[in-house]
Design a protein around this motif. Sequence first.
Motif, PDB file in Angstrom:
ATOM      1  N   VAL A  32       0.847  -1.195   0.000  1.00 57.15           N
ATOM      2  CA  VAL A  32       0.000   0.000   0.000  1.00 57.15           C
ATOM      3  C   VAL A  32       0.880   1.241   0.000  1.00 57.15           C
ATOM      4  CG1 VAL A  32      -1.835   1.242   1.200  1.00 57.15           C
ATOM      5  CG2 VAL A  32      -1.720  -1.271   1.347  1.00 57.15           C
ATOM      6  N   ASP A  33       0.538   2.200  -0.861  1.00 57.58           N
ATOM      7  CA  ASP A  33       1.296   3.442  -0.921  1.00 57.58           C
ATOM      8  C   ASP A  33       0.416   4.496  -1.583  1.00 57.58           C
ATOM      9  OD1 ASP A  33       4.533   3.996  -0.585  1.00 57.58           O
ATOM     10  OD2 ASP A  33       3.575   5.395  -1.964  1.00 57.58           O
ATOM     11  N   SER A  34       0.824   5.744  -1.495  1.00 57.82           N
ATOM     12  CA  SER A  34       0.076   6.816  -2.153  1.00 57.82           C
ATOM     13  C   SER A  34       0.509   7.008  -3.602  1.00 57.82           C
ATOM     14  CB  SER A  34       0.251   8.129  -1.383  1.00 57.82           C
ATOM     15  OG  SER A  34       1.626   8.490  -1.325  1.00 57.82           O
ATOM     16  N   CYS A  35       1.626   6.386  -3.986  1.00 57.28           N
ATOM     17  CA  CYS A  35       2.201   6.571  -5.325  1.00 57.28           C
ATOM     18  C   CYS A  35       2.035   5.304  -6.159  1.00 57.28           C
ATOM     19  CB  CYS A  35       3.675   6.938  -5.194  1.00 57.28           C
ATOM     20  SG  CYS A  35       4.569   7.047  -6.763  1.00 57.28           S
ATOM     21  N   GLU A  36       1.153   5.342  -7.123  1.00 58.75           N
ATOM     22  CA  GLU A  36       0.877   4.172  -7.951  1.00 58.75           C
ATOM     23  C   GLU A  36       2.101   3.758  -8.775  1.00 58.75           C
ATOM     24  OE1 GLU A  36      -2.421   2.646 -11.275  1.00 58.75           O
ATOM     25  OE2 GLU A  36      -2.424   4.725 -10.556  1.00 58.75           O
ATOM     26  N   LYS A  37       2.776   4.730  -9.366  1.00 59.77           N
ATOM     27  CA  LYS A  37       3.947   4.429 -10.185  1.00 59.77           C
ATOM     28  C   LYS A  37       5.043   3.782  -9.336  1.00 59.77           C
ATOM     29  CE  LYS A  37       7.300   6.572 -13.323  1.00 59.77           C
ATOM     30  NZ  LYS A  37       7.734   7.841 -13.978  1.00 59.77           N
ATOM     31  N   CYS A  38       5.218   4.289  -8.112  1.00 57.11           N
ATOM     32  CA  CYS A  38       6.241   3.732  -7.211  1.00 57.11           C
ATOM     33  C   CYS A  38       5.940   2.274  -6.892  1.00 57.11           C
ATOM     34  CB  CYS A  38       6.302   4.540  -5.921  1.00 57.11           C
ATOM     35  SG  CYS A  38       6.728   6.283  -6.144  1.00 57.11           S
ATOM     36  N   LEU A  39       4.689   1.981  -6.640  1.00 54.88           N
ATOM     37  CA  LEU A  39       4.292   0.610  -6.332  1.00 54.88           C
ATOM     38  C   LEU A  39       4.543  -0.320  -7.512  1.00 54.88           C
ATOM     39  CD1 LEU A  39       0.936   1.025  -4.365  1.00 54.88           C
ATOM     40  CD2 LEU A  39       3.108   0.165  -3.480  1.00 54.88           C
ATOM     41  N   GLU A  40       4.286   0.157  -8.697  1.00 62.05           N
ATOM     42  CA  GLU A  40       4.490  -0.664  -9.888  1.00 62.05           C
ATOM     43  C   GLU A  40       5.969  -1.012 -10.052  1.00 62.05           C
ATOM     44  OE1 GLU A  40       3.719  -3.096 -12.848  1.00 62.05           O
ATOM     45  OE2 GLU A  40       2.180  -2.089 -11.655  1.00 62.05           O
ATOM     46  N   LEU A  41       6.835  -0.049  -9.772  1.00 61.63           N
ATOM     47  CA  LEU A  41       8.273  -0.304  -9.850  1.00 61.63           C
ATOM     48  C   LEU A  41       8.714  -1.332  -8.815  1.00 61.63           C
ATOM     49  CD1 LEU A  41       9.613   3.334 -10.386  1.00 61.63           C
ATOM     50  CD2 LEU A  41       9.530   1.490 -12.075  1.00 61.63           C
ATOM     51  N   VAL A  42       8.157  -1.240  -7.608  1.00 62.15           N
ATOM     52  CA  VAL A  42       8.483  -2.209  -6.558  1.00 62.15           C
ATOM     53  C   VAL A  42       7.995  -3.594  -6.958  1.00 62.15           C
ATOM     54  CG1 VAL A  42       8.045  -2.885  -4.166  1.00 62.15           C
ATOM     55  CG2 VAL A  42       8.460  -0.481  -4.728  1.00 62.15           C
ATOM     56  N   LYS A  43       6.804  -3.662  -7.509  1.00 61.93           N
ATOM     57  CA  LYS A  43       6.236  -4.948  -7.930  1.00 61.93           C
ATOM     58  C   LYS A  43       7.117  -5.610  -8.990  1.00 61.93           C
ATOM     59  CE  LYS A  43       1.879  -7.012  -9.517  1.00 61.93           C
ATOM     60  NZ  LYS A  43       0.463  -6.717  -9.874  1.00 61.93           N
ATOM     61  N   GLN A  44       7.589  -4.815  -9.952  1.00 62.98           N
ATOM     62  CA  GLN A  44       8.485  -5.345 -10.975  1.00 62.98           C
ATOM     63  C   GLN A  44       9.780  -5.855 -10.366  1.00 62.98           C
ATOM     64  OE1 GLN A  44       9.025  -2.361 -14.009  1.00 62.98           O
ATOM     65  NE2 GLN A  44       6.837  -2.153 -14.415  1.00 62.98           N
ATOM     66  N   LEU A  46      10.237  -6.997  -7.329  1.00 60.47           N
ATOM     67  CA  LEU A  46       9.961  -8.237  -6.600  1.00 60.47           C
ATOM     68  C   LEU A  46       9.753  -9.406  -7.563  1.00 60.47           C
ATOM     69  CD1 LEU A  46       7.557  -6.873  -3.815  1.00 60.47           C
ATOM     70  CD2 LEU A  46       9.965  -7.537  -3.571  1.00 60.47           C
ATOM     71  N   PHE A  47       9.085  -9.149  -8.669  1.00 58.79           N
ATOM     72  CA  PHE A  47       8.870 -10.190  -9.688  1.00 58.79           C
ATOM     73  C   PHE A  47      10.204 -10.738 -10.181  1.00 58.79           C
ATOM     74  CE2 PHE A  47       4.408 -10.259 -11.667  1.00 58.79           C
ATOM     75  CZ  PHE A  47       3.812 -10.115 -10.420  1.00 58.79           C
ATOM     76  N   GLN A  48      11.167  -9.836 -10.403  1.00 58.54           N
ATOM     77  CA  GLN A  48      12.482 -10.251 -10.882  1.00 58.54           C
ATOM     78  C   GLN A  48      13.202 -11.127  -9.868  1.00 58.54           C
ATOM     79  OE1 GLN A  48      14.412  -6.552 -11.824  1.00 58.54           O
ATOM     80  NE2 GLN A  48      13.170  -6.186 -13.649  1.00 58.54           N
ATOM     81  N   GLN A  49      12.792 -11.036  -8.617  1.00 58.88           N
ATOM     82  CA  GLN A  49      13.395 -11.837  -7.553  1.00 58.88           C
ATOM     83  C   GLN A  49      12.573 -13.082  -7.231  1.00 58.88           C
ATOM     84  OE1 GLN A  49      13.795  -8.966  -4.379  1.00 58.88           O
ATOM     85  NE2 GLN A  49      15.343  -7.785  -5.464  1.00 58.88           N
ATOM     86  N   GLY A  50      11.586 -13.363  -8.067  1.00 58.97           N
ATOM     87  CA  GLY A  50      10.782 -14.561  -7.899  1.00 58.97           C
ATOM     88  C   GLY A  50       9.637 -14.436  -6.922  1.00 58.97           C
ATOM     89  N   ILE A  51       9.339 -13.209  -6.489  1.00 58.16           N
ATOM     90  CA  ILE A  51       8.210 -12.963  -5.588  1.00 58.16           C
ATOM     91  C   ILE A  51       7.060 -12.444  -6.437  1.00 58.16           C
ATOM     92  CG2 ILE A  51       7.418 -11.666  -3.563  1.00 58.16           C
ATOM     93  CD1 ILE A  51      10.380 -11.472  -2.726  1.00 58.16           C
ATOM     94  N   THR A  52       6.113 -13.321  -6.728  1.00 59.31           N
ATOM     95  CA  THR A  52       5.099 -13.000  -7.740  1.00 59.31           C
ATOM     96  C   THR A  52       3.678 -12.825  -7.200  1.00 59.31           C
ATOM     97  OG1 THR A  52       4.793 -15.365  -8.185  1.00 59.31           O
ATOM     98  CG2 THR A  52       6.404 -14.176  -9.547  1.00 59.31           C
ATOM     99  N   ASP A  53       3.425 -13.280  -5.971  1.00 59.37           N
ATOM    100  CA  ASP A  53       2.075 -13.139  -5.415  1.00 59.37           C
ATOM    101  C   ASP A  53       1.981 -11.793  -4.716  1.00 59.37           C
ATOM    102  OD1 ASP A  53      -0.474 -13.534  -4.560  1.00 59.37           O
ATOM    103  OD2 ASP A  53      -0.056 -15.289  -3.296  1.00 59.37           O
ATOM    104  N   VAL A  54       1.944 -10.744  -5.526  1.00 60.96           N
ATOM    105  CA  VAL A  54       2.013  -9.371  -5.025  1.00 60.96           C
ATOM    106  C   VAL A  54       0.836  -8.564  -5.557  1.00 60.96           C
ATOM    107  CG1 VAL A  54       3.397  -7.262  -4.876  1.00 60.96           C
ATOM    108  CG2 VAL A  54       4.534  -9.495  -5.003  1.00 60.96           C
ATOM    109  N   HIS A  55       0.154  -7.894  -4.667  1.00 60.14           N
ATOM    110  CA  HIS A  55      -0.953  -7.014  -5.040  1.00 60.14           C
ATOM    111  C   HIS A  55      -0.632  -5.612  -4.529  1.00 60.14           C
ATOM    112  CE1 HIS A  55      -3.711 -10.408  -6.060  1.00 60.14           C
ATOM    113  NE2 HIS A  55      -2.881 -11.027  -5.231  1.00 60.14           N
TER     114      HIS A  55
END
Length: 273
Positions: A32-44, A46-55
């Motif tokens: 959860v964050d106030s910055c949508e773009k920031c969250l998307e970057l974090v999600k990417q 984490l995905f690169q590190q094999g952490i994929t169950d992320v909302h």
Amino acid sequence: MTKDVYVITGGSEDLAIALAQHIGQKGTLLLVDSCEKCLELVKQQLFQQGITDVHCETSDLTSKRAVGTLAEKASELGSLRGLVHAAGLSNASDSKRKMADNVIGMSHVLEAFLPLANETTSAVMVSSMTAYMVPQNGQYMDALKQQLSANLVETLDQFTQGDAGAANSMSKLAVQLIVEDQAWVWGEKGARLNSVSPGMMNVPDAYEDIQAMLDHTPLRRTAEPGEIASAIEFLLSDSASYITGIDLRIDGGTVANYPRMKTAMSQEKMKRF
């Protein structure tokens, strides 16, 4: 089988990212964050590190309705296993905004997520070592304990006189007081509630007073986000099953050495005259 859900506010902060990396394989992450773009970057990342169950969800935590929506989302994802409120670590210079983010936002989070708590749930609120530098005998103590009074921010602003640093320290003390107070109601659900107080993190080009604090910190350095995340991971785990209502300092010994530090810093300033 119902999935374990870990909710982390302040999801784009370095601490939140480090924590997500630590616990990302243990269940479903809701960042959860106030910055949508920031969250998307974090999600990417984490995905690169094999952490994929992320909302990811954007939200204004000072809005009771918005936080209620977050709790509904978490409930849809599974069973609340961990709740970490890491929002409020920003360097915003507005004292009232700091107070609202740190106190009002956290109180809304605790209220909204309490109904989801169960005997496996552990919640960790992020305070700060600076809370220990606030005298705990002032008139403001009563106001800090009335977390959601209608004029809380305005009342505390009278004590801080608009000083953002003082507002941050005072609001972080409020975090600890709220945790102590609310541990009872969380315990009635079989859940645990604690806070952590990190020391200095990520201080590039430290100015003079910060460097002086580092010089008088027993471990003589700032904390890595992963070191704070490891302590939070412990409090979220079954290994901490009988720990609740406490604040865990993770400050390299800064607060323990604070009286000597103040004396040394005062003496050093006297030498300049």
